[in-house]
Design a protein around this motif. Structure first.
Motif, PDB file in Angstrom:
ATOM      1  N   UNK A 133       0.771  -1.240   0.000  1.00 31.84           N
ATOM      2  CA  UNK A 133       0.000   0.000   0.000  1.00 31.84           C
ATOM      3  C   UNK A 133       0.795   1.279   0.000  1.00 31.84           C
ATOM      4  N   UNK A 134       2.126   1.192  -0.090  1.00 29.50           N
ATOM      5  CA  UNK A 134       2.899   2.419  -0.263  1.00 29.50           C
ATOM      6  C   UNK A 134       3.881   2.215  -1.409  1.00 29.50           C
ATOM      7  N   UNK A 135       4.407   3.292  -1.930  1.00 29.87           N
ATOM      8  CA  UNK A 135       5.350   3.223  -3.037  1.00 29.87           C
ATOM      9  C   UNK A 135       6.704   3.698  -2.549  1.00 29.87           C
ATOM     10  N   UNK A 193      -5.559  21.235  11.773  1.00 31.60           N
ATOM     11  CA  UNK A 193      -6.490  20.727  10.769  1.00 31.60           C
ATOM     12  C   UNK A 193      -6.135  19.272  10.489  1.00 31.60           C
ATOM     13  N   UNK A 194      -7.125  18.399  10.600  1.00 29.85           N
ATOM     14  CA  UNK A 194      -6.951  16.971  10.350  1.00 29.85           C
ATOM     15  C   UNK A 194      -7.504  16.625   8.977  1.00 29.85           C
ATOM     16  N   UNK A 195      -6.809  15.737   8.278  1.00 28.41           N
ATOM     17  CA  UNK A 195      -7.302  15.247   6.992  1.00 28.41           C
ATOM     18  C   UNK A 195      -7.239  13.728   7.010  1.00 28.41           C
ATOM     19  N   UNK A 196      -8.367  13.093   6.670  1.00 29.61           N
ATOM     20  CA  UNK A 196      -8.449  11.637   6.613  1.00 29.61           C
ATOM     21  C   UNK A 196      -8.812  11.216   5.203  1.00 29.61           C
ATOM     22  N   UNK A 197      -8.067  10.251   4.669  1.00 30.94           N
ATOM     23  CA  UNK A 197      -8.344   9.703   3.343  1.00 30.94           C
ATOM     24  C   UNK A 197      -8.766   8.250   3.518  1.00 30.94           C
ATOM     25  N   UNK A 198     -10.063   7.986   3.722  1.00 30.78           N
ATOM     26  CA  UNK A 198     -10.521   6.632   4.038  1.00 30.78           C
ATOM     27  C   UNK A 198     -10.493   5.735   2.806  1.00 30.78           C
ATOM     28  N   UNK A 199     -10.723   4.455   3.038  1.00 31.85           N
ATOM     29  CA  UNK A 199     -10.708   3.513   1.919  1.00 31.85           C
ATOM     30  C   UNK A 199     -11.921   3.676   1.024  1.00 31.85           C
ATOM     31  N   UNK A 200     -12.966   4.335   1.519  1.00 41.62           N
ATOM     32  CA  UNK A 200     -14.136   4.619   0.692  1.00 41.62           C
ATOM     33  C   UNK A 200     -14.414   6.117   0.705  1.00 41.62           C
ATOM     34  N   UNK A 201     -14.619   6.703  -0.464  1.00 42.13           N
ATOM     35  CA  UNK A 201     -14.993   8.106  -0.540  1.00 42.13           C
ATOM     36  C   UNK A 201     -13.812   9.044  -0.613  1.00 42.13           C
ATOM     37  N   UNK A 202     -14.135  10.353  -0.620  1.00 41.90           N
ATOM     38  CA  UNK A 202     -13.120  11.389  -0.743  1.00 41.90           C
ATOM     39  C   UNK A 202     -12.469  11.678   0.610  1.00 41.90           C
ATOM     40  N   UNK A 218     -16.276   8.442   8.725  1.00 43.25           N
ATOM     41  CA  UNK A 218     -15.842   7.900   7.442  1.00 43.25           C
ATOM     42  C   UNK A 218     -15.958   6.386   7.485  1.00 43.25           C
ATOM     43  N   UNK A 219     -15.911   5.777   6.308  1.00 42.89           N
ATOM     44  CA  UNK A 219     -16.062   4.323   6.187  1.00 42.89           C
ATOM     45  C   UNK A 219     -14.743   3.692   5.761  1.00 42.89           C
ATOM     46  N   UNK A 220     -14.352   2.652   6.479  1.00 43.16           N
ATOM     47  CA  UNK A 220     -13.133   1.918   6.161  1.00 43.16           C
ATOM     48  C   UNK A 220     -13.486   0.466   5.856  1.00 43.16           C
ATOM     49  N   UNK A 221     -13.019  -0.012   4.706  1.00 46.91           N
ATOM     50  CA  UNK A 221     -13.211  -1.413   4.340  1.00 46.91           C
ATOM     51  C   UNK A 221     -11.925  -2.189   4.634  1.00 46.91           C
ATOM     52  N   UNK A 222     -12.081  -3.350   5.235  1.00 44.29           N
ATOM     53  CA  UNK A 222     -10.949  -4.231   5.501  1.00 44.29           C
ATOM     54  C   UNK A 222     -11.178  -5.531   4.748  1.00 44.29           C
ATOM     55  N   UNK A 239      -7.537   5.052  13.716  1.00 43.59           N
ATOM     56  CA  UNK A 239      -7.565   3.990  12.710  1.00 43.59           C
ATOM     57  C   UNK A 239      -6.144   3.849  12.193  1.00 43.59           C
ATOM     58  N   UNK A 240      -5.751   2.638  11.834  1.00 47.42           N
ATOM     59  CA  UNK A 240      -4.402   2.453  11.308  1.00 47.42           C
ATOM     60  C   UNK A 240      -4.184   3.333  10.077  1.00 47.42           C
ATOM     61  N   UNK A 241      -3.082   4.098  10.078  1.00 46.48           N
ATOM     62  CA  UNK A 241      -2.886   5.089   9.018  1.00 46.48           C
ATOM     63  C   UNK A 241      -2.285   4.490   7.755  1.00 46.48           C
ATOM     64  N   UNK A 242      -1.656   3.334   7.859  1.00 49.26           N
ATOM     65  CA  UNK A 242      -1.102   2.694   6.662  1.00 49.26           C
ATOM     66  C   UNK A 242      -2.193   1.880   5.985  1.00 49.26           C
ATOM     67  N   UNK A 243      -2.387   2.021   4.676  1.00 50.32           N
ATOM     68  CA  UNK A 243      -3.511   1.326   4.019  1.00 50.32           C
ATOM     69  C   UNK A 243      -3.436  -0.190   4.085  1.00 50.32           C
ATOM     70  N   UNK A 244      -2.237  -0.744   4.283  1.00 43.94           N
ATOM     71  CA  UNK A 244      -2.124  -2.193   4.361  1.00 43.94           C
ATOM     72  C   UNK A 244      -2.128  -2.737   5.766  1.00 43.94           C
ATOM     73  N   UNK A 245      -2.231  -1.858   6.764  1.00 45.85           N
ATOM     74  CA  UNK A 245      -2.042  -2.291   8.147  1.00 45.85           C
ATOM     75  C   UNK A 245      -3.213  -3.093   8.689  1.00 45.85           C
ATOM     76  N   UNK A 246      -4.429  -2.580   8.561  1.00 53.17           N
ATOM     77  CA  UNK A 246      -5.575  -3.220   9.213  1.00 53.17           C
ATOM     78  C   UNK A 246      -5.743  -4.667   8.762  1.00 53.17           C
TER      79      UNK A 246
END
Length: 432
Positions: A133-135, A193-202, A218-222, A239-246
């Motif tokens: 999930x990271x480059x 200011x907090x910014x969250x980029x969830x797995x679903x939506x903007x 926000x909605x998170x899909x695992x 919530x775990x901040x790395x997209x591959x963590x959860x």
């Protein structure tokens, strides 16, 4: 004839010294010495020779802190940091951008081994694993809290500092976070200011004025190999901040514990219910899962996220309170506090016995009292999810004294470019 050891050299903030750099230390530093004084140095690597400028020096303290300002002999693992804000006196968010990604993971492995050797007296071998999930260690952070300076610009804080560094980009942030324009907007009147980029939506932007403010959900899909689920969580909640963590952590925990139908499981520091949901699916309706969490917002989310599992009970309480463990004040309990402690009782939904326990505490760890209470449940297996290897090593010693041995340990690079590392440990009973 005896000789008195020479006093450590006096160093002051601003002094520049030449250092031969030793091993990596927990916290993103490497260790060096200057005329008897320990120096913790950022922006360097083991084996280097550098000029370093002292950034912290307190009278009577046996060590000082410094930043590498010139490399005289470079490590073969050194690279040019990809981010222009990764350097002395700049952003404190990243610790190791000057090292190859592979070497960063070697350094983190060394830290985990050292913490276990020092605090748990255990010789362990562990390799830090990459997450999907990271480059190249960039673009992975799906939640970022920016500070706001006096001019209304969003920025990031310096290392061990309240100073705000204005930035035009953050290379470890998910690109969707930067696309919100958070770094170009005028945030005058806000403190953060907090910014969250969830797995679903903007991506969702939440400004933080001086008072409290409700944050959107926000909605998170695992989607893991052993479990899939959908979770609602506050944009400012944990919530775990790395997209591959959860997904990776769910697979690891359930793989270690091997939950069975009909078993009783305890999920401590349960958050919004990620591990509780995965456990509930495995123990089934004939089993039982008790999820304990103290944060009111997380408990509300967990109640909704776990509503489909009739075997789950959600308890809002501090974990030590749920076990009925008194909390002593630093200065000693007053009479009123002592009376309250005597009245403290174990929460009725917390079982006296459990087959499985998941511990996912904050950075400070579970501690002596909680680990003792967990061991008293006599679970056949404990999975400990730790974001701080020193707290895990310390609690491993507590669990060992209570009859539980470290059976397996894995470490994950859930925070590339930083010194942070996530560990998941399995503990099993050494004797009935």
């Amino acid at each position: 004839m005896t000789t008195t050891p020479a006093a450590p050299a006096s160093l002051a903030v601003g002094d520049v010294v030449t250092l031969d750099v030793g091993a990596v230390a927990h916290g993103g530093f490497c260790v060096a010495r200057h005329e008897g004084r320990v120096v913790f140095v950022r922006h360097t690597l083991p084996g280097e020779r550098v000029n370093a400028q002292v950034t912290e020096a307190r009278e009577g303290q046996r060590f000082v802190r410094a930043d590498c300002v010139e490399v005289l002999r470079a490590s073969p693992h050194r690279v040019t940091p990809p981010c222009p804000y990764a350097g002395p006196g700049l952003c404190g968010g990243c610790d190791f951008q000057h090292a190859t990604l592979a070497h960063q993971r070697e350094l983190k492995s060394s830290v985990v081994r050292e913490q276990f050797a020092r605090l748990a007296k255990q010789d362990i071998q562990v390799a830090v694993e990459a997450l999907p999930g990271d480059h190249e260690g960039l673009g992975w952070r799906t939640r970022v809290e920016f500070a706001v300076d006096d001019s209304g610009r969003a920025g990031l804080r310096g290392s061990r500092s309240h100073d705000i560094v204005p930035v035009e980009t953050c290379l470890i942030a998910d690109p969707r976070i930067l696309a919100t324009g958070v770094l170009t907007h005028d945030w005058s009147g806000d403190s953060a200011v907090d910014v969250a980029a969830p797995s679903e939506g903007e991506a969702v932007v939440v400004s933080v004025p001086s008072g409290e403010q409700d944050a959107p959900v926000v909605t998170e899909h695992v989607v893991a190999q052993t479990f899939s689920g959908t979770f609602e969580v506050s944009a400012r909640g944990f919530w775990q901040v790395h997209p591959g963590a959860a997904a990776t952590f769910v697979d690891t925990v359930t793989g270690m514990l091997e939950p069975r139908a009909g078993e009783t499981a305890l999920d401590l520091y349960a958050g919004v219910g990620l591990f509780a949901a995965a456990l509930a699916e495995r123990v089934g309706e004939s089993g039982k899962v008790v999820a304990v969490e103290s944060d009111a917002g997380a408990v509300a989310s967990a109640a909704g996220n776990l509503a489909a599992y009739p075997s789950v009970a959600v308890v809002r309480a501090r974990v030590d309170d749920a076990f009925g463990v008194p909390r002593a004040s630093r200065s000693g309990p007053t009479r009123q506090r002592a009376q309250r402690q005597r009245k403290l009782r174990r929460h009725p939904l917390v079982p006296l016995r459990a087959d499985l326990v998941v511990l996912d505490p904050p950075r400070t760890g579970a501690g002596r009292d909680v680990t003792a209470q967990v061991a008293a449940l006599e679970p056949r297996a404990i999975a400990y999810v730790a974001c701080d290897p020193s707290a895990l090593a310390r609690d491993s010693a507590f669990l060992a004294a209570a009859g539980y041995e470290l059976a397996e340990l894995r470490a994950f690079d859930a925070f590339p470019m930083t010194h942070h590392v996530e560990c998941i440990a399995l503990f099993t009973r050494t004797a009935p």
